[in-house]
Design a protein around this motif. Structure first.
Motif, PDB file in Angstrom:
ATOM      1  N   PRO A  37      44.936  16.194  41.534  1.00 26.05           N
ATOM      2  CA  PRO A  37      45.932  14.931  41.616  1.00 26.05           C
ATOM      3  C   PRO A  37      46.965  14.992  39.793  1.00 26.05           C
ATOM      4  CG  PRO A  37      44.232  13.707  42.186  1.00 26.05           C
ATOM      5  CD  PRO A  37      43.878  15.311  41.373  1.00 26.05           C
ATOM      6  N   ARG A  38      45.901  14.973  38.828  1.00 31.27           N
ATOM      7  CA  ARG A  38      46.600  15.694  37.717  1.00 31.27           C
ATOM      8  C   ARG A  38      47.218  16.884  37.616  1.00 31.27           C
ATOM      9  NH1 ARG A  38      44.007  17.705  32.817  1.00 31.27           N
ATOM     10  NH2 ARG A  38      46.075  17.665  30.846  1.00 31.27           N
ATOM     11  N   LEU A  39      46.716  17.728  37.893  1.00 36.79           N
ATOM     12  CA  LEU A  39      47.385  19.098  38.433  1.00 36.79           C
ATOM     13  C   LEU A  39      49.066  19.005  39.113  1.00 36.79           C
ATOM     14  CD1 LEU A  39      44.042  21.633  38.542  1.00 36.79           C
ATOM     15  CD2 LEU A  39      45.165  21.206  36.763  1.00 36.79           C
ATOM     16  N   LEU A  40      48.750  18.669  40.681  1.00 36.97           N
ATOM     17  CA  LEU A  40      49.896  18.925  41.231  1.00 36.97           C
ATOM     18  C   LEU A  40      51.246  18.311  40.520  1.00 36.97           C
ATOM     19  CD1 LEU A  40      47.581  19.116  44.820  1.00 36.97           C
ATOM     20  CD2 LEU A  40      48.995  20.181  43.690  1.00 36.97           C
ATOM     21  N   ALA A  41      50.118  16.605  39.916  1.00 34.37           N
ATOM     22  CA  ALA A  41      51.394  15.936  39.282  1.00 34.37           C
ATOM     23  C   ALA A  41      52.499  16.787  38.574  1.00 34.37           C
ATOM     24  CB  ALA A  41      50.587  14.573  38.251  1.00 34.37           C
ATOM     25  N   ALA A  42      51.745  17.249  37.862  1.00 33.96           N
ATOM     26  CA  ALA A  42      52.228  19.006  36.534  1.00 33.96           C
ATOM     27  C   ALA A  42      53.512  19.404  37.113  1.00 33.96           C
ATOM     28  CB  ALA A  42      51.925  19.314  35.917  1.00 33.96           C
ATOM     29  N   VAL A  43      53.208  19.997  38.042  1.00 34.30           N
ATOM     30  CA  VAL A  43      53.726  21.066  39.197  1.00 34.30           C
ATOM     31  C   VAL A  43      55.131  20.418  39.451  1.00 34.30           C
ATOM     32  CG1 VAL A  43      54.052  22.255  40.912  1.00 34.30           C
ATOM     33  CG2 VAL A  43      51.560  22.397  39.393  1.00 34.30           C
TER      34      VAL A  43
END
Length: 213
Positions: A37-43
């Motif tokens: 979720p954190r990675l996708l939020a950064a994207v």
């Protein structure tokens, strides 16, 4: 132009790299070990379109989130080299052993070999096979940006461990000296853990691979 953001993930603080082309806003994630979720939020925050997952190698802290991310987002998995097949096969056991969330198995859509190229948007990076930490470890080099994403091959003041199954200390030393050093002293390397550094500084001072070592 190539841009990137380092996102340390998992209890091992593994440097997942979000890499994108500023001309197209197309992006890849290198080594999504977890915290999806954190990675996708950064994207999403940067308005990027995620196009692929690139793997340097298949240890759990680098590849643990790969299967789930690929399945949920419909992304191709690119890399590593076929030498890491047994590490991919063992991801569920690695997760259990190190207290990670359950890891989904996967099959890379494309295996990588030394000299291959990969592309994100208009940016092309060269693949170098750098075995030693694992048999199938690869790195991703952008000559235009003078950056190389090295996974667990090289660290500031240190090198990758070679005491895991399939590790080979001499192979690692040879890979650093013959495949990383020719990229140039000014090239910045992004390791799998810890801060960035330059190849030139490591060539001068790294106790394991400096020219004087």
């Amino acid at each position: 132009m190539l841009q990137y953001l380092i996102l340390p993930v998992t209890q091992f603080q593994q440097n997942c790299s979000l890499v994108w082309c500023t001309a197209t806003n197309e992006a890849v994630l290198i080594d999504p070990g977890g915290e999806l979720p954190r990675l996708l939020a950064a994207v999403k925050q940067r308005g990027l379109t995620l196009k692929a997952i690139w793997l340097t190698h298949a240890h759990i802290d680098h590849a643990g989130g790969t299967g789930q991310l690929a399945r949920e987002q419909g992304l191709p998995i690119v890399g590593p080299h076929p030498g890491d097949q047994f590490w991919i096969d063992g991801l569920p056991q690695q997760a259990q052993m190190f207290g990670f969330p359950p890891a989904e198995g996967f099959k890379p859509d494309r295996w990588l070999s030394d000299g291959d190229t990969v592309q994100v948007g208009h940016e092309t990076l060269t693949v170098r096979h750098c075995p030693g930490h694992t048999p199938g470890h690869v790195v991703f080099h952008s000559a235009s940006a003078q950056r190389v994403f090295v996974g667990d091959v090289l660290f500031v003041g240190s090198i990758g461990r070679t005491d895991f199954p399939g590790g080979n200390h001499q192979h690692l030393l040879d890979a650093i000296r013959t495949r990383l050093w020719p990229m140039g002293d000014d090239t910045v390397f992004i390791p799998g853990h810890g801060p960035e550094g330059t190849l030139g500084r490591e060539r001068k001072s790294n106790p394991y691979v400096a020219d004087a070592a």
